[in-house]
Each structure stands twice: as C-alpha cells, then as structure tokens.
Design an enzyme around this catalytic site. Structure first.
Site, mmCIF file in Angstrom:
data_model
loop_
_atom_site.group_PDB
_atom_site.id
_atom_site.type_symbol
_atom_site.label_atom_id
_atom_site.label_comp_id
_atom_site.label_asym_id
_atom_site.label_seq_id
_atom_site.Cartn_x
_atom_site.Cartn_y
_atom_site.Cartn_z
ATOM 1 N N THR A 15 90.321 -7.316 36.425
ATOM 2 C CA THR A 15 90.652 -8.705 37.194
ATOM 3 C C THR A 15 91.087 -8.428 38.649
ATOM 4 O OG1 THR A 15 92.783 -8.825 36.189
ATOM 5 C CG2 THR A 15 90.957 -9.841 34.837
ATOM 6 N N ASP A 16 91.292 -9.497 39.596
ATOM 7 C CA ASP A 16 91.675 -9.599 40.748
ATOM 8 C C ASP A 16 92.814 -10.236 40.981
ATOM 9 O OD1 ASP A 16 90.858 -12.068 40.950
ATOM 10 O OD2 ASP A 16 88.985 -11.730 42.181
ATOM 11 N N GLN A 17 93.368 -10.428 42.035
ATOM 12 C CA GLN A 17 94.563 -11.041 42.385
ATOM 13 C C GLN A 17 94.308 -12.560 42.031
ATOM 14 O OE1 GLN A 17 95.681 -10.966 46.637
ATOM 15 N NE2 GLN A 17 97.854 -11.520 46.017
#
Length: 140
Positions: A15-17
């Site tokens: 996942t990202d920010q």
C-alpha cells in the site's frame, strides 16, 4: 474460455501513503495471474525459460476502477484474450472482497530466444502450448 482464478492477500508493504494498493503492484499481480493460468493449462513458464525462451511484455493496458486496501483479499481472473500463434494477449480482472472490479487489464506478449531476443512461433516450438491456447482463448 478458461478463466484462471488466484487469490492475493494485500500486504501492508503493497500500500501507499493513501492507504491503497500502490498502482505498480497490480502489474506484479498480473504476472501472478498469468503464471497461474499457464499452470492451469498444464505448463510451466519457468521450464520454458530453462529452455532459453522468454516471453516479454510488448503492450500493457490497465484501467483502475476501485482501490484495494491492506488486508483485503483480491481475486485475479486471467484468461487468453487473443492468440495468434506468435503473440498472446491475456485479459485480467482483479476483484475486491465485495466482488467489485478493482482493475481490468490486457497484456500482450511474444516469445523470444533469450540469446538473440528474436521472436519465435509458439505453434512451431511449443505445439502443445499452441493447442492449449487455441482451446482456452476467448471466442468472439
């Protein structure tokens, strides 16, 4: 038409920010789905590579529709969209836990000799694959 299915558990590192799966990770999952389809057809991509044949991506199209998040179970559906005896186009849909389409994608591949990167005819070098792909491909 054969549709192969493979589950993926979304890991935190994917996942990202924003808390959703980073877009490039879907490409990795397409490879997972493609490899599963090849296994479901009774073949091994690793064995093909050991024989000096590679299958590079020559085109990739992805449409992002719904995000996946950490701890979701994604389900990859993969099939042979088009097959010419030289080029294979795989179709994909990745589903959310609620069975909504997360992405749709197409990837096109050719087989090449590892040492020269010159294309080969799948139907000539791998007649068993050719037969299986002809039988598994999507019908118009």
């Amino acid at each position: 038409m054969l549709i192969s299915k493979k589950e993926i558990e979304v890991r935190y590192a994917e996942t990202d920010q924003m808390g959703v799966v980073y877009h490039a990770n879907y490409v990795i999952w397409l490879e997972v789905g493609r490899t599963q389809l090849i296994k479901d057809l009774g073949f091994s991509y690793a064995a093909m590579e050991e024989e000096g044949i590679l299958s590079p991506v020559v085109d990739l199209q992805i449409q992002y529709k719904k995000p996946l998040k950490y701890d979701d179970t994604a389900v990859i559906h993969t099939w042979v969209e088009e097959y010419t005896g030289v080029k294979v186009t795989y179709g994909y849909e990745i589903y959310t836990p609620n069975e909504e389409v997360s992405i749709t994608a197409l990837s096109s591949h050719v087989c090449v000799k590892k040492d020269t990167f010159k294309p080969i005819q799948i139907r000539k070098y791998y007649p068993e694959w050719d037969k299986a792909y002809e039988e598994a491909k999507k019908r118009s």
